[in-house]
Write an enzyme that holds these catalytic residues in place. Structure first.
Site, PDB file in Angstrom:
ATOM      1  N   ILE A 168      -0.010  -0.067   2.637  1.00 19.30           N
ATOM      2  CA  ILE A 168       1.006   0.682   3.390  1.00 19.30           C
ATOM      3  C   ILE A 168       0.332   1.462   4.512  1.00 19.30           C
ATOM      4  O   ILE A 168      -0.657   2.175   4.286  1.00 19.30           O
ATOM      5  CB  ILE A 168       1.803   1.599   2.454  1.00 19.30           C
ATOM      6  N   ASP A 195       3.777  17.587  -8.074  1.00 20.21           N
ATOM      7  CA  ASP A 195       2.422  17.042  -8.120  1.00 20.21           C
ATOM      8  C   ASP A 195       1.622  17.919  -9.074  1.00 20.21           C
ATOM      9  O   ASP A 195       2.111  18.946  -9.559  1.00 20.21           O
ATOM     10  CB  ASP A 195       1.790  16.983  -6.717  1.00 20.21           C
ATOM     11  N   ILE A 196       0.376  17.530  -9.268  1.00 21.56           N
ATOM     12  CA  ILE A 196      -0.454  18.229 -10.257  1.00 21.56           C
ATOM     13  C   ILE A 196      -0.947  19.584  -9.749  1.00 21.56           C
ATOM     14  O   ILE A 196      -1.410  20.412 -10.507  1.00 21.56           O
ATOM     15  CB  ILE A 196      -1.639  17.310 -10.648  1.00 21.56           C
ATOM     16  N   GLY A 232       0.853  12.463  -2.294  1.00 22.38           N
ATOM     17  CA  GLY A 232       0.048  11.368  -1.752  1.00 22.38           C
ATOM     18  C   GLY A 232       0.659  10.742  -0.513  1.00 22.38           C
ATOM     19  O   GLY A 232       1.625  11.260   0.067  1.00 22.38           O
ATOM     20  N   GLN A 233       0.097   9.602  -0.136  1.00 21.74           N
ATOM     21  CA  GLN A 233       0.501   8.938   1.110  1.00 21.74           C
ATOM     22  C   GLN A 233       2.000   8.590   1.104  1.00 21.74           C
ATOM     23  O   GLN A 233       2.704   8.838   2.076  1.00 21.74           O
ATOM     24  CB  GLN A 233      -0.323   7.653   1.303  1.00 21.74           C
ATOM     25  N   TYR A 265      -7.523  -1.559 -11.347  1.00 21.68           N
ATOM     26  CA  TYR A 265      -6.243  -1.195 -10.727  1.00 21.68           C
ATOM     27  C   TYR A 265      -5.215  -2.301 -11.000  1.00 21.68           C
ATOM     28  O   TYR A 265      -4.087  -2.036 -11.421  1.00 21.68           O
ATOM     29  CB  TYR A 265      -6.481  -1.019  -9.228  1.00 21.68           C
ATOM     30  N   LYS A 274      -1.709  -2.409 -13.069  1.00 21.05           N
ATOM     31  CA  LYS A 274      -0.453  -2.762 -12.385  1.00 21.05           C
ATOM     32  C   LYS A 274       0.288  -3.848 -13.168  1.00 21.05           C
ATOM     33  O   LYS A 274       1.501  -3.766 -13.346  1.00 21.05           O
ATOM     34  CB  LYS A 274      -0.726  -3.202 -10.938  1.00 21.05           C
ATOM     35  N   ASP A 280       1.819  17.591 -14.314  1.00 20.35           N
ATOM     36  CA  ASP A 280       0.749  16.631 -14.591  1.00 20.35           C
ATOM     37  C   ASP A 280       1.419  15.486 -15.352  1.00 20.35           C
ATOM     38  O   ASP A 280       2.018  15.719 -16.410  1.00 20.35           O
ATOM     39  CB  ASP A 280      -0.324  17.326 -15.451  1.00 20.35           C
TER      40      ASP A 280
HETATM   41  C1  AKB Z   1      -4.791  -0.232  -2.428  1.00 19.87           C
HETATM   42  O1  AKB Z   1      -5.397  -0.724  -1.471  1.00 19.87           O
HETATM   43  O2  AKB Z   1      -5.327   0.075  -3.507  1.00 19.87           O
HETATM   44  C2  AKB Z   1      -3.302  -0.025  -2.292  1.00 19.87           C
HETATM   45  C3  AKB Z   1      -2.543  -1.220  -2.762  1.00 19.87           C
HETATM   46  C4  AKB Z   1      -2.446  -2.411  -1.919  1.00 19.87           C
HETATM   47  O3  AKB Z   1      -2.002  -1.202  -3.834  1.00 19.87           O
HETATM   48  N1  AKB Z   1      -2.971   0.279  -0.938  1.00 19.87           N
END
Ligand code: AKB
Length: 314
Positions: free
Chosen positions: A171, A34-35, A11-12, A141, A145, A52
């Site tokens: 980021i 990675d997967i 990923g990024q 999300y 977190k 995975d």
């Molecule tokens: C997102 O936008 O989902 C991520 C983050 C800020 O965790 N870049």
């Protein structure tokens, strides 16, 4: 010498963290994984394994085979794509983390897991969001977190697993493009500025968010893992900040370098709602006090570097 495994490396963040770690610790001491097998070639400049994160048995086999003592866990769905697939987001973000922590408990390795500004919600203070404050995120999300921060704290307190992490802002980078985040616009704008002199932004003017340039983000991860554990009061959730801006500010900065650049708006309601629930600007004094965090790049220096680097590449 450390033996490191990076999970979700394609990923990024991973495509830049892996070369950074290999430079620091030696090519053969950093295993990328990675997967899938068709990953950016840079990951195969050293050892590469298919893992995975939901397969704990395979993870344990690879960790044992390479004598791993530190894992960087980057496998996760980002905020906007998670909102489209909430069940999958829970499965990958939480199920993957739980597997990694279980194998860490068994094999005794340290684990870095990034948290995010997404761990805050609309009832968190928006300005100078404190290290310790109310966290009631409204996106799936964010839910994963906060739960991830707590799970990592639990594995440290209960089982002594050396878990650590930072709350990343958006980021910005110029190697792999981000996939499915709310802050992605701040990456895409640079590409479109150079290629089309026009960008259509999916967040409204005035939407302030914390952001960070990739060289600061990769250094933050490594400095966090190298920090003296005796100085750490917090372990899994350090606010780290570098700059805070709204779309019109990044546009104005790019205009100083790209003659004729213009930006329009077409608002994505899902991303806008997520962004509106996140802090404008975090207070990262705990990271500065407990392990000496300092950012290097601000909006002008990042913009100069992004445009110079991308010009050479595009
Ligand atoms: C997102 O936008 O989902 C991520 C983050 C800020 O965790 N870049």
């Amino acid at each position: 010498m450390k033996k490191i495994l990076v999970i979700g490396a394609a990923g990024q963040i991973g495509t830049e963290l892996v070369p950074f770690l290999r430079k620091l610790y030696g090519e053969s001491n950093v295993v990328a994984s990675d997967i899938r097998d068709d990953v950016p070639p840079v990951l195969k400049d050293g050892p590469y394994e298919i893992i995975d994160c939901l397969d704990g048995k395979r993870l344990a086999e690879v960790a044992k085979a390479h004598g791993i003592d530190t894992v960087y866990n980057l496998a996760a769905l980002l905020s906007a794509v998670a909102e489209a697939k909430p069940q999958l987001a829970w499965k990958v973000n939480m199920g993957g983390l739980l597997n990694i922590l279980e194998v860490a408990r068994e094999l005794d390795f340290a684990v870095f897991t990034p948290s995010s500004i997404g761990a805050f919600g609309p009832s968190s203070p928006k300005q100078d969001t404190p290290q310790d404050t109310i966290q009631r995120p409204t996106s799936i999300y964010g839910v994963t977190k906060v739960a991830g921060e707590l799970l990592c704290d639990y594995y440290f307190a209960r089982f002594g697993v050396d878990t650590r992490g930072v709350r990343y802002p958006g980021i910005i980078s110029n190697t792999a493009k981000p996939g499915g985040g709310t802050t992605d616009y701040a990456v895409h704008i640079y590409y479109d500025a150079l290629q089309h002199k026009h960008y259509t932004c999916n967040l409204q003017p005035g939407t302030y968010l914390d952001m960070m340039y990739m060289p600061d983000a990769t250094r933050a991860a490594v400095e966090m893992m190298e920090a003296d554990p005796d100085r750490l009061v917090h372990r899994n959730c350090f606010n780290v900040a570098a700059m805070s801006f709204a779309p019109e500010h990044i546009c104005a900065e790019i205009c100083k370098h790209v003659h004729g650049f213009e930006m329009g708006y077409s608002i994505d309601p899902v991303r806008q709602a997520i962004a509106d629930s996140w802090p404008d600007r975090m207070d990262d004094s705990a990271a500065r006090e407990e392990w000496g965090w300092q950012h290097e790049y601000d909006l002008p220096s990042m913009t100069k570097d992004m445009l110079t680097t991308l010009k050479g590449r595009l």
